[in-house]
Write a protein that holds these residues in place. Structure first.
Motif, PDB file in Angstrom:
ATOM      1  N   TYR A 140      -5.980  -2.803 -15.883  1.00  0.00           N
ATOM      2  CA  TYR A 140      -5.734  -3.116 -14.466  1.00  0.00           C
ATOM      3  C   TYR A 140      -6.590  -2.257 -13.543  1.00  0.00           C
ATOM      4  N   LEU A 141      -6.991  -2.880 -12.452  1.00  0.00           N
ATOM      5  CA  LEU A 141      -7.604  -2.122 -11.361  1.00  0.00           C
ATOM      6  C   LEU A 141      -6.626  -2.132 -10.195  1.00  0.00           C
ATOM      7  N   ILE A 142      -6.294  -0.955  -9.705  1.00  0.00           N
ATOM      8  CA  ILE A 142      -5.389  -0.852  -8.557  1.00  0.00           C
ATOM      9  C   ILE A 142      -6.163  -0.320  -7.363  1.00  0.00           C
ATOM     10  N   VAL A 143      -6.064  -1.048  -6.286  1.00  0.00           N
ATOM     11  CA  VAL A 143      -6.714  -0.616  -5.056  1.00  0.00           C
ATOM     12  C   VAL A 143      -5.675   0.117  -4.220  1.00  0.00           C
ATOM     13  N   ASN A 144      -5.940   1.375  -3.971  1.00  0.00           N
ATOM     14  CA  ASN A 144      -4.986   2.174  -3.209  1.00  0.00           C
ATOM     15  C   ASN A 144      -5.247   1.975  -1.712  1.00  0.00           C
ATOM     16  N   ALA A 145      -4.424   1.133  -1.098  1.00  0.00           N
ATOM     17  CA  ALA A 145      -4.515   0.864   0.343  1.00  0.00           C
ATOM     18  C   ALA A 145      -3.245   1.354   1.016  1.00  0.00           C
ATOM     19  N   ASP A 146      -2.708   2.451   0.490  1.00  0.00           N
ATOM     20  CA  ASP A 146      -1.455   2.967   1.036  1.00  0.00           C
ATOM     21  C   ASP A 146      -1.695   3.772   2.315  1.00  0.00           C
ATOM     22  N   GLU A 147      -2.891   4.284   2.466  1.00  0.00           N
ATOM     23  CA  GLU A 147      -3.322   5.047   3.655  1.00  0.00           C
ATOM     24  C   GLU A 147      -2.196   5.557   4.560  1.00  0.00           C
ATOM     25  N   SER A 148      -1.524   6.605   4.101  1.00  0.00           N
ATOM     26  CA  SER A 148      -0.400   7.149   4.875  1.00  0.00           C
ATOM     27  C   SER A 148      -0.558   8.617   5.222  1.00  0.00           C
ATOM     28  N   GLU A 149      -1.677   9.209   4.854  1.00  0.00           N
ATOM     29  CA  GLU A 149      -1.888  10.622   5.183  1.00  0.00           C
ATOM     30  C   GLU A 149      -2.083  10.736   6.698  1.00  0.00           C
ATOM     31  N   PRO A 150      -1.178  11.444   7.402  1.00  0.00           N
ATOM     32  CA  PRO A 150      -1.295  11.479   8.857  1.00  0.00           C
ATOM     33  C   PRO A 150      -2.693  11.873   9.332  1.00  0.00           C
ATOM     34  N   GLY A 151      -3.186  11.102  10.278  1.00  0.00           N
ATOM     35  CA  GLY A 151      -4.523  11.336  10.808  1.00  0.00           C
ATOM     36  C   GLY A 151      -5.571  10.377  10.259  1.00  0.00           C
ATOM     37  N   THR A 152      -5.214   9.639   9.216  1.00  0.00           N
ATOM     38  CA  THR A 152      -6.196   8.815   8.511  1.00  0.00           C
ATOM     39  C   THR A 152      -6.062   7.351   8.883  1.00  0.00           C
ATOM     40  N   ILE A 169      -3.914  -4.984  -4.999  1.00  0.00           N
ATOM     41  CA  ILE A 169      -4.158  -4.153  -3.825  1.00  0.00           C
ATOM     42  C   ILE A 169      -2.796  -3.682  -3.344  1.00  0.00           C
ATOM     43  N   TYR A 170      -2.498  -2.407  -3.541  1.00  0.00           N
ATOM     44  CA  TYR A 170      -1.215  -1.863  -3.080  1.00  0.00           C
ATOM     45  C   TYR A 170      -1.423  -1.380  -1.652  1.00  0.00           C
ATOM     46  N   ILE A 171      -0.870  -2.116  -0.707  1.00  0.00           N
ATOM     47  CA  ILE A 171      -1.130  -1.843   0.706  1.00  0.00           C
ATOM     48  C   ILE A 171       0.153  -1.368   1.388  1.00  0.00           C
ATOM     49  N   ARG A 172       0.038  -0.379   2.248  1.00  0.00           N
ATOM     50  CA  ARG A 172       1.257   0.142   2.869  1.00  0.00           C
ATOM     51  C   ARG A 172       1.963  -0.975   3.644  1.00  0.00           C
ATOM     52  N   GLY A 173       3.277  -0.956   3.615  1.00  0.00           N
ATOM     53  CA  GLY A 173       4.067  -2.031   4.203  1.00  0.00           C
ATOM     54  C   GLY A 173       3.798  -2.243   5.679  1.00  0.00           C
ATOM     55  N   VAL A 216      -2.274  -9.109  -3.602  1.00  0.00           N
ATOM     56  CA  VAL A 216      -1.905  -8.120  -2.598  1.00  0.00           C
ATOM     57  C   VAL A 216      -0.435  -7.782  -2.789  1.00  0.00           C
ATOM     58  N   HIS A 217      -0.124  -6.510  -2.835  1.00  0.00           N
ATOM     59  CA  HIS A 217       1.257  -6.076  -3.028  1.00  0.00           C
ATOM     60  C   HIS A 217       1.610  -5.108  -1.908  1.00  0.00           C
ATOM     61  N   PRO A 219      -4.108   0.655 -19.726  1.00  0.00           N
ATOM     62  CA  PRO A 219      -5.188   1.401 -19.059  1.00  0.00           C
ATOM     63  C   PRO A 219      -5.400   0.908 -17.628  1.00  0.00           C
ATOM     64  N   THR A 220      -5.421   1.819 -16.691  1.00  0.00           N
ATOM     65  CA  THR A 220      -5.425   1.462 -15.270  1.00  0.00           C
ATOM     66  C   THR A 220      -6.323   2.414 -14.496  1.00  0.00           C
ATOM     67  N   VAL A 221      -7.137   1.834 -13.635  1.00  0.00           N
ATOM     68  CA  VAL A 221      -7.914   2.663 -12.730  1.00  0.00           C
ATOM     69  C   VAL A 221      -7.348   2.485 -11.328  1.00  0.00           C
ATOM     70  N   VAL A 222      -7.078   3.598 -10.662  1.00  0.00           N
ATOM     71  CA  VAL A 222      -6.636   3.554  -9.267  1.00  0.00           C
ATOM     72  C   VAL A 222      -7.776   4.095  -8.406  1.00  0.00           C
ATOM     73  N   ASN A 223      -8.234   3.292  -7.480  1.00  0.00           N
ATOM     74  CA  ASN A 223      -9.268   3.742  -6.546  1.00  0.00           C
ATOM     75  C   ASN A 223      -8.901   3.397  -5.109  1.00  0.00           C
ATOM     76  N   ASN A 224      -9.355   4.247  -4.242  1.00  0.00           N
ATOM     77  CA  ASN A 224      -9.137   4.072  -2.809  1.00  0.00           C
ATOM     78  C   ASN A 224      -9.988   2.904  -2.256  1.00  0.00           C
TER      79      ASN A 224
END
Ligand SMILES: Cc1cc2nc3c(=O)[nH]c(=O)nc-3n(C[C@H](O)[C@H](O)[C@H](O)COP(=O)(O)O)c2cc1C
Ligand code: FES
Lengths: 419, 172
Positions: free
Chosen positions: A81-93, A125-129, A166-167, A208-213
């Motif tokens: 699996y390829l996981i796209v980290n679209a959670d972007e929750s770090e304040p300021g980002t 694509i794991y995207i913040r709610g 998209v998740h 096996p899974t790759v997580v990338n931003n």
């Protein structure tokens, strides 16, 4: 003449090409041709090698070399699996936010090429709610790409199948941490997993899974199109390329800027972002790499924005989020807000983080309200010491950055507020 | 019932994953919109659709901030009060909304129209002060813009427009 805009953007190409989110515009500018070339003429290994050679480092915070991470994935285990980290929750980002809303096809093309490189036929694509619109938009853009034969079965008639889903998350910062993200994607509460095993070996559904931003993957089409050597003409030897950096707070022109890595904080703030909002109120401190990062003060303005230089200055490039605060800001209030964030977002799994963030907020709160006690500064530092290095995941440590920074640079101000 | 009513949507979600459980968050969003909140009965119903123990679903609903197990208004107004927003007009915005809506942050207006909340960074810090109304972004919401915004949202409700507290139809 200070340089304040790239001649050529790598990820924020929406800044130079109007409506690049439109698939017709994107393909007019060569969009998806690189994916076609990669999938029909290159081997997966050749792509991994090119990305390795480019020196691309993960944009999600840790700066881990992307090609090296891809190299850890065992070839013979399926599915991957390829996981796209679209959670972007770090304040300021807020740089992924712009890529998703305004340059989504380049992200999708990056996903296709990267999935092929690691041998994954499914990407999530794991995207913040909170990016409810972004999630809908991405679904629509994926459908456009599918209609053209770029997503789905036998894409570009290469024999390679790729599904992209998209998740949406549901409001939890910790789900940006890659193993908590996987838990959440499996329908559980977002608590981090013990590592090892690392996701490359046993990730989503223990495969096996790759997580990338998001930004990491958005770089990939340009690197494959133009080559690692071209990519390395931007940035420095150990921090190659560009970075979309978010700047906010008390600057004249807040926003995202795609900078060549290696410019100094001073150049970034004063040349690129227009300097302080009110020239009569001087800079007090900078939270330079998201709320998790240790603060910098005006004496650090000549620090170059690279992973190594920021580490040498005692902080980190992090997620590429520079928050600039002027002398009107109360240090206690700022630290309180930052630690409130970590308290709210602590997943509750380990005691040092769950209890520690609670105590930090309590103490900051009473100081802020004028009921601070004489030994509160020592108490804050002591709680910090009991958290640092003792939490299950990096979130707990992150909450201590504000404490140690505030005490180190502004002890007198805090003390004055206690008396 | 939920599954019968949203069969196509739920089946499409289930088809994305090799494990039924992965559909939990998206199905909870649907249930939340259908029932206005995730009360005990709707949580049990979702658990049954996905063959999960009730407690697992209760735990998930409790964990994530975008799932509401108490009544909320037609619009949930989430104002970011994180750093830097709190130094760039967010406090003034919260105060203005509290005064206009006559509720403190964390509560719902008497007419059940608005729930006002303080939230942490929503990745739009350069647009401070910012809020989300049912997860749609509103940028640079200085207090002078509040009356028109509230009016607009009220009109949406009156016009019978599709409203989703889960943000399933967000347009910006
Ligand atoms: C508490 C915490 C929160 C994180 N949040 C994010 C996030 O929102 N987005 C992201 O890309 N990475 C985030 N990360 C980093 C991820 O764990 C992971 O390193 C990253 O997604 C890998 O992608 P990259 O190599 O492309 O950077 C977070 C890490 C921690 C510890
Ligand atoms: S701090 Fe308010 S949106 Fe980021």
């Amino acid at each position: 003449m200070p340089k304040t805009q790239l001649q050529e953007h790598i990820v924020l190409r929406n800044r130079e090409i109007a409506n690049i989110a439109d698939i017709a515009v994107y393909t007019q500018h060569g969009g998806y041709e690189t994916a076609r070339k990669a999938l029909t003429t290159m081997s997966a290994q050749a792509i991994v090698d090119e990305v390795k050679k480019s020196g691309l480092r993960g944009r999600g915070g840790a700066g881990f070399p992307t090609g090296v991470k891809w190299g850890f994935v065992p070839r013979e285990i399926f599915p991957k699996y390829l996981i796209v980290n679209a959670d972007e929750s770090e304040p300021g980002t807020f740089n992924n936010h712009e890529i998703i809303d305004h340059n989504p096809h380049q992200l999708i093309e990056g996903i296709i090429i990267s999935a092929f490189a690691i041998g994954a036929n499914t990407a999530y694509i794991y995207i913040r709610g909170e990016f409810a619109y972004g999630a809908r938009l991405l679904e629509q853009k994926i459908a456009e790409a599918r209609a053209k034969g770029f997503v789905g079965k036998n894409v570009f008639e290469s024999g390679f199948d790729i599904e992209i889903y998209v998740h949406r998350g549901a409001g939890a910062y910790i789900c940006g941490e890659e193993t908590a993200l996987l838990e959440s994607l499996e329908g559980k509460i977002g608590q981090p997993r013990l590592k090892p095993p690392f996701p490359a070996v046993a990730g989503l559904y223990a495969k096996p899974t790759v997580v990338n931003n998001v930004e990491t993957l958005t770089n990939v089409p340009r690197i494959i199109e133009k080559g690692a050597d071209w990519y390395r003409t931007f940035g420095t030897e150990r921090s190659p390329g560009t970075k979309a950096v978010s700047i906010s707070g008390h600057v004249k022109n807040p926003g995202n800027y795609e900078i060549p890595l290696g410019i100094t904080m001073r150049e970034f703030i004063y040349d690129w972002a227009g300097g302080m909002r009110d020239p009569n109120v001087p800079l007090k401190f900078i939270i330079p790499g998201g709320a998790s990062s240790s603060w910098l003060t005006p004496e650090h303005l000549d620090t170059p924005l690279t992973w190594d230089d920021m580490a040498a200055a005692g902080t980190m490039l992090g997620s590429g989020a520079v928050v600039v605060l002027d002398e009107s800001v109360s240090v206690v209030k700022a630290a309180l807000r930052v630690d409130e964030f970590f308290k709210h977002e602590s997943c509750g799994k380990c005691a040092p983080c769950r209890e520690g963030t609670h105590f930090l907020v309590k103490v900051w709160e009473r100081i802020d309200e004028g009921h601070g006690r004489p030994d509160d500064i020592e108490l804050l530092s002591d709680v910090g010491r009991q958290m640092l290095g003792k939490c299950f995941c990096p979130l707990g440590d992150s909450a201590v950055s504000a404490v140690n920074s505030a005490v180190k640079f502004f002890r007198d101000e805090i003390a004055a507020q206690i008396k | 019932m939920l599954y019968e009513k949203y069969r196509d949507e739920i089946d499409a979600i289930l088809a994305r994953y090799p494990s039924k459980r992965s559909a939990l968050l998206p199905v909870l969003y649907i249930a939340q919109d259908a029932y206005g909140r995730l009360d005990d009965a709707s949580i049990r119903e979702v658990a049954e659709i996905l063959d999960l123990p009730y407690t697992d679903v209760f735990e998930v609903v409790g964990f994530y901030t975008l799932f509401y197990n108490e009544d909320v208004g037609k619009f949930v107004l989430d104002v970011c009060d994180d750093v830097p927003c709190c130094f760039c007009g967010a406090e003034e915005l919260v105060a203005d909304l509290e005064q206009r809506l006559k509720v403190k942050a964390g509560y719902t207006t008497d007419d059940k129209m608005f729930t006002l909340r303080r939230v942490k960074c929503i990745a739009a810090c350069d647009q401070a002060p910012v809020l989300q109304a049912n997860l749609e972004f509103h940028y640079k919401v200085t207090p002078d813009k509040v009356p028109a915004l509230l009016e607009d949202l009220r009109r949406k409700v009156e016009s019978g427009a599709q409203i989703s507290i889960s943000g399933r139809f967000a347009e910006h």
